[in-house]
Design an enzyme around this catalytic site. Structure first.
Site, mmCIF file in Angstrom:
data_model
loop_
_atom_site.group_PDB
_atom_site.id
_atom_site.type_symbol
_atom_site.label_atom_id
_atom_site.label_comp_id
_atom_site.label_asym_id
_atom_site.label_seq_id
_atom_site.Cartn_x
_atom_site.Cartn_y
_atom_site.Cartn_z
ATOM 1 N N ASP A 81 23.818 -16.987 3.429
ATOM 2 C CA ASP A 81 24.568 -18.001 2.687
ATOM 3 C C ASP A 81 25.729 -18.542 3.530
ATOM 4 O O ASP A 81 26.465 -17.778 4.165
ATOM 5 C CB ASP A 81 25.103 -17.352 1.399
ATOM 6 C CG ASP A 81 25.692 -18.347 0.430
ATOM 7 O OD1 ASP A 81 24.948 -19.209 -0.059
ATOM 8 O OD2 ASP A 81 26.912 -18.268 0.158
ATOM 9 N N GLU B 165 9.276 -7.917 13.081
ATOM 10 C CA GLU B 165 10.303 -8.937 13.283
ATOM 11 C C GLU B 165 11.009 -9.208 11.972
ATOM 12 O O GLU B 165 10.389 -9.557 10.975
ATOM 13 C CB GLU B 165 9.663 -10.221 13.806
ATOM 14 C CG GLU B 165 9.226 -10.067 15.240
ATOM 15 C CD GLU B 165 9.233 -11.395 15.966
ATOM 16 O OE1 GLU B 165 10.219 -12.145 15.860
ATOM 17 O OE2 GLU B 165 8.228 -11.676 16.636
HETATM 18 C C1 NOJ Z 1 25.498 -21.907 -0.972
HETATM 19 C C2 NOJ Z 1 24.530 -21.594 -2.050
HETATM 20 O O1 NOJ Z 1 23.284 -22.148 -1.745
HETATM 21 C C3 NOJ Z 1 25.127 -22.131 -3.337
HETATM 22 O O2 NOJ Z 1 24.205 -22.082 -4.390
HETATM 23 C C4 NOJ Z 1 26.377 -21.346 -3.643
HETATM 24 O O3 NOJ Z 1 27.005 -21.879 -4.786
HETATM 25 C C5 NOJ Z 1 27.331 -21.389 -2.471
HETATM 26 N N1 NOJ Z 1 26.698 -21.180 -1.219
HETATM 27 C C6 NOJ Z 1 28.400 -20.345 -2.615
HETATM 28 O O4 NOJ Z 1 27.866 -19.082 -2.302
#
Ligand code: NOJ
Ligand code: CA
Length: 535
Positions: free
Chosen positions: A201, A263
């Site tokens: 993320d 992997e």
């Molecule tokens: C990106 C994620 O895809 C999104 O859904 C989220 O709200 C934000 N990051 C914060 O983690």
């Protein structure tokens, strides 16, 4: 050419966990639900799944606010359910990726509670605490991606903490080696359980400029945009030191390969212009395997723009870097809504025939559109904080419609978000029985990738991008294929190169295929065709 790795030749399927399949009648999708639907995924023909966060969470941002990285939220299941999902997925040849959320925790994570407890807490430096600006107020002008100042005042300890997203999502301090160490342990915890990798993320957010200078204003800002767009996030994101962090994560993943344990894949979620995106492949040391390429979501749907984007992306790839393509995800409008139903079929062919690893967003294989959410049912904090701007993500996170039984077979109870209004007709069971359906098209495209290495791993060359025609070649060994896409509602004519005279249609996005004649391929409105030169 080296034999391709699973993550190069394969197709990734993104599951929004809350909305895929409920197994216990609470209206929320869960791990056992996914396990129950593995045969669907195997038959569809994808190779790996990644699911949104599974960890215990207060759900302020639906799991992107993690309160324990090494467990499972009871709403989604248990660690034993993860083990079972892994075993059953692997038995079917499917890989499983988790969503790793390293940039921020929940404000209810015990680490944050401890960090917040006092300025002298040993964990104070695990998060980003700052004194007020000299004249008072937040330390700088940074804005949260969800609107409002990115700084939250903590009265008790007399400092602000930084949160790139909600105030319930304080950012970790990735310059702190102890934080790095515990997060590496988290990665190992899951990799040791058999997880095949992570989608990471907001990877480009992990490091902020050390002295926290203001972000510059964005001259392209208009009030129609989200508040975050007032500024360019040049200081709060994408700092040079992030590449060392990514390289260390990669080295950790490589340890498993070196130990003969397969992997393990790292995909970085990164929204940046191409040149800066490419740096996440790594420079002196390898970075993530796949820095997410979201350009198909953001580029105007015109043959010329797409051709320019594809060529620029291919040209910018560092040596040995493997491309990837994304048409939709849980944060952006669905492809069927952006392009319309007919063109979404052509887009599916593009996604699954470009060079590089495609990620397919659940429900797009049914042609699902954004579902309007009645005001009283809005769940997404982004919409609740900045209503009416079209920033809400609930419309693209609605339950998967499986069949025409109650609640579309998703749950025995009312789902947490409404179903698509056309679910009695637009569902997996119905489309499975219709040879011309969007689902059948996806199955055909995915099957073609398996039988034609030129599609899965072949070279790419652009052939034509004029008017509404986008055409390219895919080539592997003796096999040469042509993909021709009509991006508009008028017929288009493609003059085939000499070597392709005599080729035959392998696949069309429409029900039947029309052969090329006299070195010319005629594409019907909104039609995409794959041609093969093989007998
Ligand atoms: C990106 C994620 O895809 C999104 O859904 C989220 O709200 C934000 N990051 C914060 O983690
Ligand atoms: Ca459930």
């Amino acid at each position: 050419m080296m034999p391709a790795s699973w993550w190069q030749s394969g197709v990734i399927y993104q599951i929004y966990l809350r909305s895929f399949q409920d197994s216990n009648g609470d209206g929320i999708g869960d791990l056992r639900g996914i396990t129950k639907r593995l045969s669907y995924l195997a038959e569809l023909g994808v190779d790996a799944i990644w699911m949104s966060p599974i960890y215990p969470s207060p759900m302020a941002d639906f799991g992107y606010d993690v309160s324990d990285y090494c467990d499972v939220d009871p709403r989604f299941g248990t660690l034993a359910d993860v083990d079972d999902l892994l075993a059953q997925a692997h038995a079917r040849g499917l890989k499983v990726l988790l969503d790793f959320v390293p940039n921020h925790t929940s404000d209810r994570h015990p680490w944050f509670a401890e960090s917040r407890s006092s300025r002298s807490s040993p964990k104070r430096d695990w998060y980003l605490w700052r004194d007020p600006a000299p004249g008072g107020g937040p330390p700088n002008n940074w804005i949260s991606d969800f609107g409002g100042s990115a700084w939250e005042w903590d009265e008790a300890s007399g400092q602000y903490y930084y949160h790139a997203f909600l105030k319930q999502q304080p950012d970790l301090n990735w310059r702190n080696p102890t934080v790095q160490g515990v997060m590496h342990d988290v990665m190992r915890f899951w990799l040791n359980r058999g997880v095949d990798g992570f989608r990471i993320d907001v990877l480009w957010h992990l490091i902020k400029a050390a002295d926290f200078p203001d972000n510059p204003p964005n001259s392209a800002y208009t009030p129609a945009l989200g508040e975050m767009d007032r500024l360019l996030q040049l200081r709060s994101t994408d700092q040079p030191e992030v590449h060392g962090i990514a390289a260390r994560m990669r080295a950790l993943a490589e340890d498993y390969r070196a130990a003969g344990q397969g992997e393990r894949l790292l995909i970085g979620e990164i929204y940046l212009p191409v040149e800066r995106l490419m740096r996440y492949y790594g420079e002196d040391r390898p970075g993530v395997h796949l820095p997410g390429n979201f350009q198909l979501i953001e580029t105007p749907w015109q043959a010329r723009s797409l051709a320019v984007l594809i060529a620029a992306y291919e040209a910018a790839l560092p040596p040995g870097a493997w491309p990837n393509w994304v048409l939709g995800n849980h944060d952006r409008p669905r492809v069927a809504t952006r392009l319309g139903e007919s063109q979404a079929r052509v887009a599916a062919m593009l996604l699954l025939t470009l060079r590089g690893t495609p990620t397919l967003y659940y429900g797009d294989e049914l042609g699902l559109s954004d579902v309007p959410i009645p005001p009283g049912q809005v769940q997404d904090p982004r919409e609740l904080r900045q209503p009416g701007k079209g920033l809400g993500r609930d419309p693209v996170r609605t339950p998967m419609p499986w069949d025409d039984s109650a609640h579309a077979g998703f749950s025995t109870a009312a789902p947490w978000l409404p179903l698509n209004a056309d679910w009695p007709a637009r569902n997996v069971a119905r489309q499975s029985a219709e040879p011309g359906s969007m689902l059948a098209l996806h199955r055909r495209l995915l099957a073609a990738r398996r039988t034609h290495p030129a599609l899965a791993i072949g070279d790419f060359a652009l052939l034509d991008a004029e008017d509404d025609m986008l055409a390219y070649e895919r080539r592997h060994g003796a096999e040469r294929l042509i993909v021709a896409l009509n991006l508009g509602a008028r017929p288009q004519r493609l003059a085939l190169p000499d070597w392709a005279h005599g080729c035959r249609p392998l696949l069309s996005t429409l029900a039947d295929s029309v052969p090329a004649q006299d070195g010319t391929l005629l594409l019907r409105p909104n039609e995409g065709v794959v041609l093969t030169t093989a007998d």
